[in-house]
Every structure is written in structure tokens, then in C-alpha cells.
Design a protein around this motif. Structure first.
Motif, short mmCIF file in Angstrom:
data_model
loop_
_atom_site.label_atom_id
_atom_site.label_comp_id
_atom_site.label_asym_id
_atom_site.label_seq_id
_atom_site.Cartn_x
_atom_site.Cartn_y
_atom_site.Cartn_z
N GLY A 9 -10.81 -9.19 -1.77
CA GLY A 9 -11.41 -8.29 -0.78
C GLY A 9 -10.91 -8.48 0.64
N ILE A 10 -9.60 -8.71 0.78
CA ILE A 10 -9.05 -8.99 2.12
C ILE A 10 -9.05 -7.74 2.99
N GLY A 22 -9.43 -4.07 1.85
CA GLY A 22 -9.99 -4.65 0.62
C GLY A 22 -8.93 -4.93 -0.42
N VAL A 23 -8.02 -5.85 -0.11
CA VAL A 23 -6.93 -6.17 -1.02
C VAL A 23 -7.35 -7.25 -2.01
N ALA A 58 -12.58 -10.03 6.68
CA ALA A 58 -13.42 -10.22 5.50
C ALA A 58 -12.52 -10.61 4.34
N GLY A 59 -13.12 -11.32 3.36
CA GLY A 59 -12.37 -11.69 2.17
C GLY A 59 -12.03 -13.17 2.12
N ARG A 60 -11.40 -13.55 1.03
CA ARG A 60 -11.10 -14.95 0.75
C ARG A 60 -9.70 -15.07 0.17
N LEU A 219 1.51 -1.52 -2.06
CA LEU A 219 0.53 -1.45 -0.98
C LEU A 219 0.77 -0.19 -0.17
N VAL A 220 -0.24 0.64 -0.08
CA VAL A 220 -0.14 1.90 0.68
C VAL A 220 -1.40 2.06 1.52
N GLN A 221 -1.22 2.20 2.83
CA GLN A 221 -2.35 2.39 3.75
C GLN A 221 -3.42 1.31 3.57
N GLY A 222 -2.95 0.07 3.43
CA GLY A 222 -3.87 -1.06 3.38
C GLY A 222 -4.56 -1.31 2.06
N ARG A 223 -4.17 -0.55 1.03
CA ARG A 223 -4.77 -0.74 -0.30
C ARG A 223 -3.68 -0.88 -1.34
#
Length: 250
Positions: A9-10, A22-23, A58-60, A219-223
Motif C-alpha cells: 500500500g505504498i 497504493g503500490v 502511507a504503506g510499508r 506502473l502507470v500514474q502511480g499504480r
């Protein structure tokens, strides 16, 4: 099996601009994974977060099951993750061999009396010599690193990560700036020299991506819109629609 590298959820934003949305990504030990996507997709930002150059909103991030999300870059390096940049980071005035000796020295846990170990450690010299051969620079052993060709400096950059004992490597466009022959040699070097190590690579050269990667994430537009084998990514209509205009070849 615990992933070598896992992202959960990066998210990352700069001011009001959301870069990563939210990667989620899991890379298995020993896997060679490529991250592709159009310019501005967030690839370099994601690399920077993994290496500790910035922190996500956010995320881990886990390295072999241990969280590294908020560790400093040096602490992450000591845990076995090394990053190469688009520009080389060699010590220009030192010889090729002494560059590798510096990296091998830092891999030693006992850093007291470091100069004595640098000047006379058979362990350090042996490690540097092995890497020197692995990256194909034996003939350049005594050459000042700053006088190497660009492709040779990139090979030395990879050697520094290997000599430092990294088990997980982040390679940022390793063939950028090379002609076709140099890129082909770099691809073969990466394939052979990183055997047994975990690799995450950002690369725009699709020949390099398909020659090296076991799996590819887009990865496209942050996803991340797709993850799969090279064959699956080649055939993915959504990937072709999102990335075809930026050099993706089916």
C-alpha cells in the motif's frame, strides 16, 4: 516463502500531487523483476522510497520480512540492499581495484582499524578480485576509475554493489546512454554477475527488460496495472494501451 522485497500500500505525494497511489508488490528471493512504465509514472520515486532516500506517506516496505520503511539509506545498505543510480557513483581518482576494495571493506562487520584492513586484508583483496573478474574489468585493474568509458563505469558501479555483499539490487536504467553493442554486453553482464541475487530494475529498453526479467510490473500514474511473465505482459491489452506510445513493443 518470505518475499525478498515486499511493498504494501505504498503512497507518496508531494504537496497536493499524488505520485504513488497504493503500490503493492512482492518479489521472491533470487527473482529478477523489471519495473516499466511511461515517464512520470512514479518509478524513480518508488526506487527512492525503497532505498531510504525518502519516506512514504502511507504503506510499508519489508526486506526479507523485516520492515525497512523508515530506516536511513546506510542502515538499509547494511541489511543487504544496494542501489545503482542513472549516473555512476565510482571514486574517480582511485583505481578500479581500489574502488572494489573500498566496497568489500565496508561489507566487513568490524569497521575498526579500517585503513589497516584496506591496505592489507587478504579477505578484502580476494573479494575485490572475484568481483573484478565477474564484472569483466580484470584488464582494467589498475586503471583510474574516472578514465573508464561510460559502459565500463556502469559495470564498476554494479561491481561496487556486489563487492559490498548486497543480496538485493536496485538497478536504475542500467543500459541508459549506451549504444546497442554496449547495451547487449551490459545485459549479459547483469544476467551473469547477479546470478542468485534478487534484482529489481527500472529500464526503458525493452530488449533489456525481456532479456533479463523473470517477471515485469507496469506502473502507470502511480499504480501497478499489471504484473506477470514477459510473455503475459507482451500480450496484455491494457499494458499495450497504456505504454505503447512510450516505446513498448508487443
Amino acid at each position: 516463502m518470505i518475499p525478498a522485497l515486499a511493498l504494501y500500500g505504498i503512497q507518496k505525494r508531494f504537496g497536493a500531487t499524488q505520485i504513488l497511489r497504493g503500490v503493492d508488490l512482492a518479489i521472491e528471493p533470487g527473482e529478477r523483476h523489471a519495473l516499466i512504465g511511461p515517464n512520470g509514472a512514479g518509478k524513480s520515486t518508488l526506487f527512492n522510497l525503497i532505498a531510504g532516500g525518502a519516506r512514504p506517506n502511507a504503506g510499508r516496505i519489508d526486506l526479507f520480512g523485516a520492515e525497512i520503511t523508515r530506516l536511513a539509506p546506510a542502515a538499509i545498505t547494511r541489511r543487504g540492499l544496494a542501489r545503482s543510480f542513472q549516473t555512476t557513483s565510482v571514486f574517480a581518482r582511485l583505481s578500479v581495484f581500489d574502488n572494489l576494495r573500498c566496497a568489500a571493506m565496508l561489507a566487513e562487520r568490524d569497521r575498526t582499524r579500517w585503513w589497516q584492513r584496506f591496505s592489507g586484508s587478504s579477505t578484502v583483496d580476494a573479494r575485490a578480485g572475484q568481483v573484478l573478474e565477474a564484472v569483466g574489468l580484470s584488464a582494467r585493474r589498475r586503471t583510474q576509475a574516472g578514465t573508464l568509458s561510460y559502459a565500463e563505469q556502469r559495470a564498476l558501479d554494479l561491481g561496487l554493489a556486489l563487492a559490498g555483499g548486497a543480496h538485493t539490487l536496485l538497478l536504475d536504467e542500467p543500459t541508459a546512454g549506451m549504444n546497442r553493442a554496449e547495451a547487449a554486453r551490459a545485459i549479459e553482464l547483469i544476467r551473469t554477475a547477479t546470478a542468485g541475487r534478487t534484482l529489481l530494475m527500472v529500464e526503458h529498453d525493452m530488449d533489456a527488460v525481456f532479456a533479463i526479467a523473470d517477471r515485469i510490473s507496469v506502473l502507470v500514474q502511480g499504480r501497478i496495472i499489471a504484473t506477470g511473465t514477459p510473455a503475459a505482459i507482451r500480450a496484455d491489452a491494457a499494458v499495450r494501451a497504456a505504454y505503447l506510445g512510450d516505446g513498448f513493443r508487443a
